[in-house]
Motif scaffolding. Sequence first.
Motif, PDB file in Angstrom:
ATOM      1  N   ASN A  60      68.982 -19.216  60.429  1.00 15.62           N
ATOM      2  CA  ASN A  60      68.700 -17.679  60.701  1.00 15.62           C
ATOM      3  C   ASN A  60      67.638 -17.619  61.610  1.00 15.62           C
ATOM      4  O   ASN A  60      67.955 -16.758  62.268  1.00 15.62           O
ATOM      5  CB  ASN A  60      68.156 -17.301  59.184  1.00 15.62           C
ATOM      6  CG  ASN A  60      69.020 -17.161  57.936  1.00 15.62           C
ATOM      7  OD1 ASN A  60      70.337 -17.057  58.375  1.00 15.62           O
ATOM      8  ND2 ASN A  60      68.551 -17.259  56.756  1.00 15.62           N
ATOM      9  N   LEU A  61      66.736 -18.622  61.940  1.00 14.86           N
ATOM     10  CA  LEU A  61      66.003 -18.654  62.885  1.00 14.86           C
ATOM     11  C   LEU A  61      66.637 -18.501  64.243  1.00 14.86           C
ATOM     12  O   LEU A  61      66.362 -17.826  65.416  1.00 14.86           O
ATOM     13  CB  LEU A  61      64.645 -19.394  62.780  1.00 14.86           C
ATOM     14  CG  LEU A  61      63.648 -19.291  61.803  1.00 14.86           C
ATOM     15  CD1 LEU A  61      62.764 -20.301  61.610  1.00 14.86           C
ATOM     16  CD2 LEU A  61      62.997 -17.885  61.972  1.00 14.86           C
ATOM     17  N   GLU A  62      67.739 -19.306  64.333  1.00 14.76           N
ATOM     18  CA  GLU A  62      68.347 -19.778  65.508  1.00 14.76           C
ATOM     19  C   GLU A  62      69.263 -18.528  66.001  1.00 14.76           C
ATOM     20  O   GLU A  62      69.468 -18.180  66.725  1.00 14.76           O
ATOM     21  CB  GLU A  62      69.137 -20.970  65.145  1.00 14.76           C
ATOM     22  CG  GLU A  62      70.110 -21.377  66.593  1.00 14.76           C
ATOM     23  CD  GLU A  62      69.253 -21.622  67.873  1.00 14.76           C
ATOM     24  OE1 GLU A  62      70.179 -21.570  68.777  1.00 14.76           O
ATOM     25  OE2 GLU A  62      68.084 -21.976  67.738  1.00 14.76           O
ATOM     26  N   GLU A  69      67.904  -8.967  74.660  1.00 17.52           N
ATOM     27  CA  GLU A  69      67.255  -9.105  75.788  1.00 17.52           C
ATOM     28  C   GLU A  69      68.032  -9.408  76.984  1.00 17.52           C
ATOM     29  O   GLU A  69      68.004  -8.475  78.356  1.00 17.52           O
ATOM     30  CB  GLU A  69      66.051 -10.480  75.825  1.00 17.52           C
ATOM     31  CG  GLU A  69      64.973 -10.111  74.811  1.00 17.52           C
ATOM     32  CD  GLU A  69      64.308 -11.382  75.040  1.00 17.52           C
ATOM     33  OE1 GLU A  69      64.580 -12.412  75.741  1.00 17.52           O
ATOM     34  OE2 GLU A  69      63.321 -11.096  74.282  1.00 17.52           O
ATOM     35  N   ALA A 108      68.505 -15.308  64.811  1.00 15.89           N
ATOM     36  CA  ALA A 108      67.622 -14.532  65.154  1.00 15.89           C
ATOM     37  C   ALA A 108      67.270 -14.630  66.694  1.00 15.89           C
ATOM     38  O   ALA A 108      67.264 -13.606  67.468  1.00 15.89           O
ATOM     39  CB  ALA A 108      66.300 -14.266  64.471  1.00 15.89           C
ATOM     40  N   ARG A 109      67.206 -15.862  67.239  1.00 15.05           N
ATOM     41  CA  ARG A 109      66.648 -16.139  68.414  1.00 15.05           C
ATOM     42  C   ARG A 109      67.687 -15.827  69.424  1.00 15.05           C
ATOM     43  O   ARG A 109      67.578 -15.245  70.338  1.00 15.05           O
ATOM     44  CB  ARG A 109      66.210 -17.792  68.556  1.00 15.05           C
ATOM     45  CG  ARG A 109      65.576 -18.190  69.870  1.00 15.05           C
ATOM     46  CD  ARG A 109      65.405 -19.517  70.097  1.00 15.05           C
ATOM     47  NE  ARG A 109      66.661 -20.165  70.178  1.00 15.05           N
ATOM     48  CZ  ARG A 109      67.577 -20.356  71.123  1.00 15.05           C
ATOM     49  NH1 ARG A 109      67.237 -19.933  72.103  1.00 15.05           N
ATOM     50  NH2 ARG A 109      68.687 -20.997  71.004  1.00 15.05           N
ATOM     51  N   GLN A 110      68.895 -16.244  68.868  1.00 13.19           N
ATOM     52  CA  GLN A 110      70.076 -16.047  69.924  1.00 13.19           C
ATOM     53  C   GLN A 110      70.396 -14.654  70.063  1.00 13.19           C
ATOM     54  O   GLN A 110      70.769 -13.901  70.822  1.00 13.19           O
ATOM     55  CB  GLN A 110      71.366 -16.629  69.454  1.00 13.19           C
ATOM     56  CG  GLN A 110      71.455 -18.275  69.328  1.00 13.19           C
ATOM     57  CD  GLN A 110      72.630 -18.856  68.870  1.00 13.19           C
ATOM     58  OE1 GLN A 110      73.546 -18.202  68.292  1.00 13.19           O
ATOM     59  NE2 GLN A 110      72.492 -20.281  68.862  1.00 13.19           N
ATOM     60  N   ASN A 111      70.136 -13.876  68.620  1.00 15.62           N
ATOM     61  CA  ASN A 111      70.269 -12.452  68.847  1.00 15.62           C
ATOM     62  C   ASN A 111      69.297 -11.721  69.602  1.00 15.62           C
ATOM     63  O   ASN A 111      69.668 -10.768  70.437  1.00 15.62           O
ATOM     64  CB  ASN A 111      70.585 -11.915  67.267  1.00 15.62           C
ATOM     65  CG  ASN A 111      70.898 -10.283  67.274  1.00 15.62           C
ATOM     66  OD1 ASN A 111      71.496  -9.955  68.071  1.00 15.62           O
ATOM     67  ND2 ASN A 111      70.337  -9.790  66.344  1.00 15.62           N
ATOM     68  N   LYS A 112      68.028 -12.123  69.686  1.00 13.86           N
ATOM     69  CA  LYS A 112      67.100 -11.586  70.471  1.00 13.86           C
ATOM     70  C   LYS A 112      67.309 -11.803  71.813  1.00 13.86           C
ATOM     71  O   LYS A 112      67.160 -11.052  72.698  1.00 13.86           O
ATOM     72  CB  LYS A 112      65.779 -12.216  69.965  1.00 13.86           C
ATOM     73  CG  LYS A 112      64.378 -11.552  70.756  1.00 13.86           C
ATOM     74  CD  LYS A 112      63.262 -12.104  70.398  1.00 13.86           C
ATOM     75  CE  LYS A 112      62.058 -11.672  71.297  1.00 13.86           C
ATOM     76  NZ  LYS A 112      60.766 -12.110  70.820  1.00 13.86           N
ATOM     77  N   LEU A 113      67.929 -13.176  72.096  1.00 11.19           N
ATOM     78  CA  LEU A 113      68.017 -13.448  73.342  1.00 11.19           C
ATOM     79  C   LEU A 113      69.205 -12.753  74.152  1.00 11.19           C
ATOM     80  O   LEU A 113      69.247 -12.203  75.059  1.00 11.19           O
ATOM     81  CB  LEU A 113      68.300 -14.802  73.711  1.00 11.19           C
ATOM     82  CG  LEU A 113      68.922 -15.594  74.931  1.00 11.19           C
ATOM     83  CD1 LEU A 113      67.617 -15.350  76.010  1.00 11.19           C
ATOM     84  CD2 LEU A 113      69.025 -17.254  74.859  1.00 11.19           C
ATOM     85  N   ARG A 114      70.087 -12.361  73.083  1.00  7.53           N
ATOM     86  CA  ARG A 114      71.365 -11.530  73.624  1.00  7.53           C
ATOM     87  C   ARG A 114      70.967 -10.257  73.882  1.00  7.53           C
ATOM     88  O   ARG A 114      71.453  -9.567  74.792  1.00  7.53           O
ATOM     89  CB  ARG A 114      72.656 -11.673  72.578  1.00  7.53           C
ATOM     90  CG  ARG A 114      73.868 -10.918  72.881  1.00  7.53           C
ATOM     91  CD  ARG A 114      74.883 -11.053  72.011  1.00  7.53           C
ATOM     92  NE  ARG A 114      74.410 -10.468  70.700  1.00  7.53           N
ATOM     93  CZ  ARG A 114      74.123 -11.208  69.624  1.00  7.53           C
ATOM     94  NH1 ARG A 114      74.110 -12.427  69.710  1.00  7.53           N
ATOM     95  NH2 ARG A 114      73.810 -10.715  68.385  1.00  7.53           N
TER      96      ARG A 114
END
Length: 204
Positions: free
Chosen positions: A44-46, A56, A48-54
């Motif tokens: 989930n953290l990954e 951004e 979320a990180r990927q979703n945030k990066l996408r």
Amino acid sequence: LEDERRRKQEYAQFVLEQDRIRAQMENGAKRRKEEEARMCQIENLELARQNKLRQEQELFALKNAEDDQSNYLKNCPLLTEEKSLAKHAIAEHRFRPDHFKGFQKEEVEEIYRENDAVIQEKHEIAIREKMTDDEWARNHAELARKMEEAELRNRERALIEKRIQQDVLYQQKEEIQKQREKTKRSGLDEIGTNFFARFGRSCR
């Protein structure tokens, strides 16, 4: 009795072993759940990180696209007030109506100067016309005054001439009357002398 004790002891060991196995199984299941929960949290953290990066990256790409569009709108000759775009490619004194963006600053200033000159000329023409109208009005008033004075003099002259004619007629009338009376008296004298002297005489 010994067998009974041995069976109880074996049963107790069996129960203990079952409890140990069950405890191991429960501990293993617990560890697996904890590991699965940890892995799910990591996933989930990954995510979320990927979703945030996408997000951004999408925001960055959108901002770049907006900046590019803004720069295009600001700098595109077809969409700005770039006056030189309207110049003809061959003849600079001509312009393309479909690309006309207005006049250059110098051209606007020249138009203002021409407009000021036209306004000044109209003002001067208006002043000259007013002066001409005022002069015509003064001349007309002077002419009317002179005509009125001439008419008044003509009337006075006519009145004087009429009075003179009346005086002349009166004098002529008196002279004629006097002449008639004189003639009448002269005729009576001649008749009295010649005519009455012939009474009692022959006509031969």
